[in-house]
Motif scaffolding. Structure first.
Motif, PDB file in Angstrom:
ATOM      1  N   CYS A  28       0.827  -1.201   0.000  1.00  0.00           N
ATOM      2  CA  CYS A  28       0.000   0.000   0.000  1.00  0.00           C
ATOM      3  C   CYS A  28       0.867   1.258   0.000  1.00  0.00           C
ATOM      4  O   CYS A  28       0.689   2.149  -0.830  1.00  0.00           O
ATOM      5  CB  CYS A  28      -0.925  -0.005   1.215  1.00  0.00           C
ATOM      6  SG  CYS A  28      -1.957   1.477   1.350  1.00  0.00           S
ATOM      7  N   VAL A  29       1.808   1.324   0.924  1.00  0.00           N
ATOM      8  CA  VAL A  29       2.630   2.521   1.071  1.00  0.00           C
ATOM      9  C   VAL A  29       4.110   2.134   1.009  1.00  0.00           C
ATOM     10  O   VAL A  29       4.496   1.042   1.426  1.00  0.00           O
ATOM     11  CB  VAL A  29       2.303   3.244   2.400  1.00  0.00           C
ATOM     12  CG1 VAL A  29       2.713   2.410   3.599  1.00  0.00           C
ATOM     13  CG2 VAL A  29       2.941   4.621   2.455  1.00  0.00           C
ATOM     14  N   GLU A  31       7.638   1.799   2.245  1.00  0.00           N
ATOM     15  CA  GLU A  31       8.208   1.741   3.589  1.00  0.00           C
ATOM     16  C   GLU A  31       9.690   2.112   3.597  1.00  0.00           C
ATOM     17  O   GLU A  31      10.161   2.808   4.490  1.00  0.00           O
ATOM     18  CB  GLU A  31       7.995   0.341   4.178  1.00  0.00           C
ATOM     19  CG  GLU A  31       6.512   0.003   4.330  1.00  0.00           C
ATOM     20  CD  GLU A  31       6.268  -1.390   4.903  1.00  0.00           C
ATOM     21  OE1 GLU A  31       7.127  -1.871   5.680  1.00  0.00           O
ATOM     22  OE2 GLU A  31       5.243  -2.001   4.567  1.00  0.00           O
ATOM     23  N   LYS A  62       0.092   8.508   1.781  1.00  0.00           N
ATOM     24  CA  LYS A  62      -1.301   8.094   1.966  1.00  0.00           C
ATOM     25  C   LYS A  62      -2.020   9.226   2.687  1.00  0.00           C
ATOM     26  O   LYS A  62      -2.108   9.266   3.915  1.00  0.00           O
ATOM     27  CB  LYS A  62      -1.389   6.796   2.772  1.00  0.00           C
ATOM     28  CG  LYS A  62      -0.704   5.608   2.129  1.00  0.00           C
ATOM     29  CD  LYS A  62      -1.218   5.323   0.736  1.00  0.00           C
ATOM     30  CE  LYS A  62      -2.669   4.907   0.716  1.00  0.00           C
ATOM     31  NZ  LYS A  62      -3.128   4.568  -0.657  1.00  0.00           N
ATOM     32  N   ARG A  65      -6.035   9.075   5.158  1.00  0.00           N
ATOM     33  CA  ARG A  65      -5.959   8.168   6.300  1.00  0.00           C
ATOM     34  C   ARG A  65      -7.082   8.460   7.290  1.00  0.00           C
ATOM     35  O   ARG A  65      -7.563   9.589   7.392  1.00  0.00           O
ATOM     36  CB  ARG A  65      -4.609   8.279   7.015  1.00  0.00           C
ATOM     37  CG  ARG A  65      -3.393   7.925   6.172  1.00  0.00           C
ATOM     38  CD  ARG A  65      -3.449   6.570   5.505  1.00  0.00           C
ATOM     39  NE  ARG A  65      -3.723   5.473   6.417  1.00  0.00           N
ATOM     40  CZ  ARG A  65      -2.784   4.803   7.103  1.00  0.00           C
ATOM     41  NH1 ARG A  65      -1.524   5.137   6.982  1.00  0.00           N
ATOM     42  NH2 ARG A  65      -3.121   3.821   7.895  1.00  0.00           N
ATOM     43  N   SER A  70      -1.994   8.255  11.800  1.00  0.00           N
ATOM     44  CA  SER A  70      -1.634   7.159  10.902  1.00  0.00           C
ATOM     45  C   SER A  70      -0.382   7.501  10.096  1.00  0.00           C
ATOM     46  O   SER A  70      -0.173   8.660   9.713  1.00  0.00           O
ATOM     47  CB  SER A  70      -2.790   6.877   9.932  1.00  0.00           C
ATOM     48  OG  SER A  70      -3.953   6.496  10.612  1.00  0.00           O
ATOM     49  N   GLU A  71       0.445   6.493   9.842  1.00  0.00           N
ATOM     50  CA  GLU A  71       1.635   6.688   9.019  1.00  0.00           C
ATOM     51  C   GLU A  71       1.227   6.989   7.586  1.00  0.00           C
ATOM     52  O   GLU A  71       0.291   6.395   7.061  1.00  0.00           O
ATOM     53  CB  GLU A  71       2.522   5.448   9.062  1.00  0.00           C
ATOM     54  CG  GLU A  71       3.148   5.182  10.425  1.00  0.00           C
ATOM     55  CD  GLU A  71       4.128   4.037  10.380  1.00  0.00           C
ATOM     56  OE1 GLU A  71       4.985   4.023   9.469  1.00  0.00           O
ATOM     57  OE2 GLU A  71       4.045   3.155  11.241  1.00  0.00           O
ATOM     58  N   ARG A  72       1.959   7.894   6.923  1.00  0.00           N
ATOM     59  CA  ARG A  72       1.575   8.321   5.581  1.00  0.00           C
ATOM     60  C   ARG A  72       2.562   7.938   4.500  1.00  0.00           C
ATOM     61  O   ARG A  72       2.205   7.887   3.322  1.00  0.00           O
ATOM     62  CB  ARG A  72       1.367   9.841   5.571  1.00  0.00           C
ATOM     63  CG  ARG A  72       0.141  10.264   6.341  1.00  0.00           C
ATOM     64  CD  ARG A  72      -0.092  11.754   6.295  1.00  0.00           C
ATOM     65  NE  ARG A  72      -0.051  12.329   4.957  1.00  0.00           N
ATOM     66  CZ  ARG A  72      -0.503  13.538   4.678  1.00  0.00           C
ATOM     67  NH1 ARG A  72      -1.012  14.303   5.631  1.00  0.00           N
ATOM     68  NH2 ARG A  72      -0.433  14.010   3.441  1.00  0.00           N
ATOM     69  N   SER A 213      -8.718   3.327  12.447  1.00  0.00           N
ATOM     70  CA  SER A 213      -8.148   2.788  11.215  1.00  0.00           C
ATOM     71  C   SER A 213      -9.193   1.954  10.481  1.00  0.00           C
ATOM     72  O   SER A 213     -10.255   1.641  11.025  1.00  0.00           O
ATOM     73  CB  SER A 213      -6.898   1.936  11.508  1.00  0.00           C
ATOM     74  OG  SER A 213      -7.234   0.811  12.292  1.00  0.00           O
ATOM     75  N   SER A 249      -0.036   0.424   6.600  1.00  0.00           N
ATOM     76  CA  SER A 249      -1.271   0.925   5.989  1.00  0.00           C
ATOM     77  C   SER A 249      -2.030  -0.216   5.316  1.00  0.00           C
ATOM     78  O   SER A 249      -1.432  -1.029   4.601  1.00  0.00           O
ATOM     79  CB  SER A 249      -0.935   2.012   4.954  1.00  0.00           C
ATOM     80  OG  SER A 249      -2.089   2.434   4.266  1.00  0.00           O
ATOM     81  N   ASP A 250      -3.340  -0.273   5.552  1.00  0.00           N
ATOM     82  CA  ASP A 250      -4.239  -1.210   4.867  1.00  0.00           C
ATOM     83  C   ASP A 250      -3.904  -2.680   5.074  1.00  0.00           C
ATOM     84  O   ASP A 250      -4.261  -3.523   4.241  1.00  0.00           O
ATOM     85  CB  ASP A 250      -4.287  -0.900   3.360  1.00  0.00           C
ATOM     86  CG  ASP A 250      -5.352   0.135   3.033  1.00  0.00           C
ATOM     87  OD1 ASP A 250      -6.052   0.597   3.959  1.00  0.00           O
ATOM     88  OD2 ASP A 250      -5.493   0.487   1.851  1.00  0.00           O
TER      89      ASP A 250
END
Length: 276
Positions: A28-29, A31, A62, A65, A70-72, A213, A249-250
């Motif tokens: 998803c994102v 890292e 992201k 969120r 939340s981490e983006r 989340s 994420s996700d």
């Protein structure tokens, strides 16, 4: 059903009627550089074994969120650099989503396909900014749109000069914290003159279901993908991770990497059965 869509070329990959089932996949994102290269190589090897054209996807930011905590992701500059590293290391086309019109041009200098997020698919400035880069555009159909309401969005991108447009089905809102996939709706999209992608992982989201989340039912990814391929989609969009429960994420709706090959084999078998 006779289709009028012409294939869309994304780097060396062609998506559309008469072309092999294609795969757009990745975490998803973004890292890290090492993680992106690791996942891209795993997916690339799986796709190569099965003869599936592959586009690597991961997000540099992201922005949509559930929680401000939340981490983006690593941001545009660093994220695009990582996507470029994947592209150069494996020779595969890459894609990412973006959230502001000003991000379209710098993103297009790296990626082969620009993705318009589902929540933002009605944003004219965003759609036209993507189209004007000269790169093909993947428009995620909003959870709030009926299939036929994707037509005006498609028209916006084409009027602005898009090199090609993909339409992606990713589930439709059904009450609170729930999405459904309407296979008849996919057939409606296939009747338009654009290749159609099925997003098997976002379609199983439970939006906001975990409070801060989004939840998901990843066990529903395989049956929905098999069904969508049976209806006739041109490509699958799958977010995948080696350990989804630890993903930033996700995670609840991402497909474990070790389940990717069995799923693709099933989907290819469905497609083969339809052509026999």
């Amino acid at each position: 059903m006779k289709r009028t869509a012409f294939p869309v070329k994304v780097g060396p990959v062609e998506i559309g009627p008469g072309r092999p089932l294609a795969l757009v996949a990745g975490p998803c994102v973004i890292e890290s550089r090492d993680h992106a290269l690791f996942t891209a190589e795993r997916i690339f090897e799986t796709a190569r074994r099965l003869g599936v054209p592959f586009i690597y996807k991961s997000s540099f930011d992201k922005a949509n969120r559930t929680s401000i905590r939340s981490e983006r992701g690593p941001g545009m500059e660093k994220g695009l650099g990582i996507l470029l590293a994947v592209k150069e290391a494996l020779g595969v086309p890459v894609t990412t989503d973006f959230h502001l019109p000003s991000q379209a041009k710098p993103a297009a200098e790296v990626v082969d396909l620009l993705q318009v997020p589902a929540f933002l698919c009605r944003q004219t400035d965003l759609v036209t900014a993507a189209a004007r880069t000269g790169k093909p555009v993947n428009i995620k159909k909003g959870q709030f749109l009926a299939p036929w309401e994707a037509g005006p969005v498609l028209e916006k991108a084409r009027e602005a000069g898009a090199a090609g447009v993909l339409l992606t089905e990713r589930g439709t809102s059904f009450g609170y914290n729930r999405l459904v996939v309407d296979m008849a709706g996919i057939a409606e999209l296939l009747a338009m003159d654009a290749p159609v992608v099925f997003d098997g992982t976002h379609s199983v989201q439970l939006p906001g279901a975990l409070g801060s989340s989004t939840g998901g039912r990843r066990e529903m990814v395989p049956p929905l993908c098999r069904a969508a391929v049976a209806v006739g989609v041109d490509a699958l969009f799958l977010e995948t991770h080696e350990d989804p429960d630890r993903a930033p994420s996700d995670g609840p709706n991402m497909l474990p990497l070790d389940r990717l090959e069995p799923l693709l084999r099933d989907c290819l078998a469905v497609r083969e059965a339809l052509s026999s």
